[in-house]
Motif scaffolding. Structure first.
Motif, PDB file in Angstrom:
ATOM      1  N   GLY A 188       7.377  -0.718 -20.065  1.00 22.06           N
ATOM      2  CA  GLY A 188       6.837  -1.509 -19.101  1.00 22.06           C
ATOM      3  C   GLY A 188       6.510  -1.029 -17.811  1.00 22.06           C
ATOM      4  O   GLY A 188       5.689  -1.315 -17.150  1.00 22.06           O
ATOM      5  N   LEU A 189       7.445   0.129 -17.254  1.00 24.74           N
ATOM      6  CA  LEU A 189       7.142   0.867 -16.285  1.00 24.74           C
ATOM      7  C   LEU A 189       5.898   1.473 -16.425  1.00 24.74           C
ATOM      8  O   LEU A 189       4.986   1.378 -15.152  1.00 24.74           O
ATOM      9  N   PHE A 190       5.606   2.125 -17.390  1.00 21.06           N
ATOM     10  CA  PHE A 190       4.308   3.193 -17.387  1.00 21.06           C
ATOM     11  C   PHE A 190       3.140   2.017 -17.463  1.00 21.06           C
ATOM     12  O   PHE A 190       2.030   2.241 -16.595  1.00 21.06           O
ATOM     13  N   LEU A 191       3.253   0.838 -18.260  1.00 19.99           N
ATOM     14  CA  LEU A 191       1.896  -0.069 -18.173  1.00 19.99           C
ATOM     15  C   LEU A 191       1.632  -0.537 -17.071  1.00 19.99           C
ATOM     16  O   LEU A 191       0.446  -0.621 -16.670  1.00 19.99           O
ATOM     17  N   VAL A 192       2.635  -1.058 -15.914  1.00 22.10           N
ATOM     18  CA  VAL A 192       2.304  -1.833 -14.939  1.00 22.10           C
ATOM     19  C   VAL A 192       2.035  -0.999 -13.881  1.00 22.10           C
ATOM     20  O   VAL A 192       0.992  -1.416 -13.091  1.00 22.10           O
ATOM     21  N   ALA A 193       2.594   0.318 -13.968  1.00 18.83           N
ATOM     22  CA  ALA A 193       2.149   1.237 -12.784  1.00 18.83           C
ATOM     23  C   ALA A 193       0.779   1.659 -13.051  1.00 18.83           C
ATOM     24  O   ALA A 193      -0.156   1.709 -12.058  1.00 18.83           O
ATOM     25  N   ALA A 194       0.523   1.755 -14.393  1.00 19.23           N
ATOM     26  CA  ALA A 194      -0.971   1.960 -14.719  1.00 19.23           C
ATOM     27  C   ALA A 194      -1.988   0.808 -14.352  1.00 19.23           C
ATOM     28  O   ALA A 194      -3.261   1.355 -13.898  1.00 19.23           O
ATOM     29  N   LEU A 195      -1.640  -0.089 -14.411  1.00 18.96           N
ATOM     30  CA  LEU A 195      -2.571  -1.458 -14.025  1.00 18.96           C
ATOM     31  C   LEU A 195      -2.598  -1.637 -12.554  1.00 18.96           C
ATOM     32  O   LEU A 195      -3.598  -1.990 -11.966  1.00 18.96           O
ATOM     33  N   TYR A 196      -1.453  -1.231 -11.861  1.00 20.83           N
ATOM     34  CA  TYR A 196      -1.247  -1.520 -10.424  1.00 20.83           C
ATOM     35  C   TYR A 196      -2.226  -0.640  -9.756  1.00 20.83           C
ATOM     36  O   TYR A 196      -2.862  -1.011  -8.744  1.00 20.83           O
ATOM     37  N   LEU A 197      -2.118   0.657  -9.834  1.00 26.83           N
ATOM     38  CA  LEU A 197      -3.215   1.622  -9.214  1.00 26.83           C
ATOM     39  C   LEU A 197      -4.453   1.402  -9.164  1.00 26.83           C
ATOM     40  O   LEU A 197      -4.952   1.494  -7.984  1.00 26.83           O
ATOM     41  N   PRO A 198      -5.032   0.947 -10.173  1.00 26.58           N
ATOM     42  CA  PRO A 198      -6.501   0.382  -9.756  1.00 26.58           C
ATOM     43  C   PRO A 198      -6.795  -0.601  -8.760  1.00 26.58           C
ATOM     44  O   PRO A 198      -7.704  -0.851  -8.223  1.00 26.58           O
ATOM     45  N   THR A 199      -5.605  -1.459  -8.645  1.00 31.33           N
ATOM     46  CA  THR A 199      -5.909  -2.528  -7.688  1.00 31.33           C
ATOM     47  C   THR A 199      -5.899  -2.235  -6.270  1.00 31.33           C
ATOM     48  O   THR A 199      -6.547  -2.725  -5.511  1.00 31.33           O
ATOM     49  N   THR A 200      -5.303  -0.933  -6.058  1.00 26.43           N
ATOM     50  CA  THR A 200      -5.464  -0.323  -4.580  1.00 26.43           C
ATOM     51  C   THR A 200      -6.739   0.160  -4.335  1.00 26.43           C
ATOM     52  O   THR A 200      -7.325   0.119  -3.248  1.00 26.43           O
ATOM     53  N   VAL A 201      -7.666   0.565  -5.438  1.00 30.53           N
ATOM     54  CA  VAL A 201      -8.860   1.005  -5.178  1.00 30.53           C
ATOM     55  C   VAL A 201      -9.901  -0.087  -5.011  1.00 30.53           C
ATOM     56  O   VAL A 201     -10.890  -0.044  -4.160  1.00 30.53           O
ATOM     57  N   LEU A 202      -9.681  -1.403  -5.356  1.00 38.14           N
ATOM     58  CA  LEU A 202     -10.324  -2.425  -5.064  1.00 38.14           C
ATOM     59  C   LEU A 202     -10.504  -2.972  -3.633  1.00 38.14           C
ATOM     60  O   LEU A 202     -11.565  -3.177  -3.099  1.00 38.14           O
ATOM     61  N   ASP A 203      -9.739  -2.637  -2.782  1.00 36.06           N
ATOM     62  CA  ASP A 203      -9.318  -3.131  -1.435  1.00 36.06           C
ATOM     63  C   ASP A 203      -9.493  -1.973  -0.462  1.00 36.06           C
ATOM     64  O   ASP A 203      -9.075  -1.932   0.637  1.00 36.06           O
ATOM     65  N   VAL A 204      -9.791  -0.737  -0.947  1.00 33.46           N
ATOM     66  CA  VAL A 204      -9.766   0.630  -0.292  1.00 33.46           C
ATOM     67  C   VAL A 204     -10.451   0.524   1.209  1.00 33.46           C
ATOM     68  O   VAL A 204      -9.727   0.975   2.256  1.00 33.46           O
ATOM     69  N   ALA A 205     -11.644   0.200   1.016  1.00 31.48           N
ATOM     70  CA  ALA A 205     -12.276   0.142   2.486  1.00 31.48           C
ATOM     71  C   ALA A 205     -11.624  -0.889   3.381  1.00 31.48           C
ATOM     72  O   ALA A 205     -11.577  -0.470   4.456  1.00 31.48           O
ATOM     73  N   ALA A 206     -11.404  -1.956   2.949  1.00 32.38           N
ATOM     74  CA  ALA A 206     -10.807  -2.732   3.928  1.00 32.38           C
ATOM     75  C   ALA A 206      -9.250  -2.353   4.445  1.00 32.38           C
ATOM     76  O   ALA A 206      -9.180  -2.498   5.708  1.00 32.38           O
TER      77      ALA A 206
END
Length: 304
Positions: A188-206
């Motif tokens: 569970g740790l690995f899976l959610v960490a992998a899913l969370y990281l791309p969400t930071t890419v979504l809003d990087v500019a703002a």
């Protein structure tokens, strides 16, 4: 009656804003994780009738109450970046439908309701987990800690809350938390960490303009995507090891797991090249295929 129409419209708009605040499309994340934990604990697709009232109460806590509490404080302190983010243009605080004071009132109300319902209708272990998630949600968003701007700790907070505590919540409805499988927690740790990281890419500019040093701002979008792929691949390896080494359940053939593993990794790699919430949801659906196969084996063994 005509004079009352603007007031009625305002109330409707406000109620809709409150619903949007809680992001109902996120509720299934907690529900699915807790459901998996429940199936692991009971070896049954549906919970025993005796635990049904507790299970229904848990759904309310893990769905609207926790998400409202956590996201209200998140939106309150994300306002500087949300104002610069086209993806958040319709956020209730950005549009002015809700105020910062409204959000904090809803945070406190939802948090209190979640704790009371968890303690009175579910159980002490579940209530403790609820308190920990609420604390993590506050630390993630609110200054001075604001884990969201502390790369690495932001990943850990989300992975712990959704990847470990949510399935453990489902498990705790039926069995002591001390019996929860360690390998499932690691997965569970690995899976959610992998899913969370791309969400930071979504809003990087703002986030960069607002001065929020998220993982994507500090490490760069490419590094976040690559780190996510490494974590997702590691989760896939752990999953296959659990299957083939008979670490949790024994079955003669894991053909679907073997065939689906490259699909999981390839699907993730494609989705995070240009991540969106919809694409990440698609990745979750990809994982649901081997998860359902594994749980089927788990239930079958439990009945023998």
């Amino acid at each position: 009656m005509v004079l009352l129409r603007p007031a009625a419209d305002a109330r409707t708009a406000r109620a809709r804003a409150l619903l949007l605040l809680s992001r109902p499309w996120f509720w299934p994340l907690g529900w699915a994780a807790a459901y998996a934990g429940s199936v692991l604990a009971t070896h049954r697709w549906l919970p025993p009738a005796a635990t049904l009232p507790r299970s229904l109460a848990a759904l309310v806590v893990l769905g609207p109450l926790l998400w409202t509490a956590v996201l209200a404080v998140n939106d309150r302190y994300d306002l500087p970046s949300d104002r610069r983010n086209p993806r958040k243009a319709g956020a209730p605080l950005v549009t002015g439908l809700l105020t910062a004071a409204d959000l904090m009132r809803w945070h406190h109300g939802a948090a209190l309701a979640a704790l009371v319902l968890a303690a009175t209708a579910v159980g002490p272990a579940f209530a403790l987990g609820t308190a920990v998630v609420l604390l993590l949600g506050w630390l993630y968003s609110a200054p001075p800690v604001r884990l969201k701007t502390r790369p690495g700790l932001d990943v850990a907070a989300n992975a712990l809350a959704v990847g470990v505590l949510a399935p453990l919540a489902g498990w705790s409805l039926h069995r002591p938390v001390t019996g929860y499988p360690h390998l499932v927690a690691l997965l569970g740790l690995f899976l959610v960490a992998a899913l969370y990281l791309p969400t930071t890419v979504l809003d990087v500019a703002a986030d960069r303009v607002a001065g929020d040093v998220t993982a994507a701002v500090r490490w760069g979008t490419r590094a976040c995507r690559r780190a996510g792929l490494v974590l997702w691949s590691a989760a896939t390896v752990v999953w296959l090891a659990v299957c083939h080494l008979d670490l949790l359940v024994r079955r003669e053939s894991w053909l679907l797991q073997d065939l689906w593993a490259p699909v999981l990794v390839a699907g993730y790699a494609v989705a995070v090249r240009r991540p969106t919430i919809a694409r990440l949801a698609g990745v979750c659906l990809l994982f649901a295929v081997p998860a359902a196969d594994f749980l089927t084996a788990w239930i079958t063994v439990g009945r023998t």
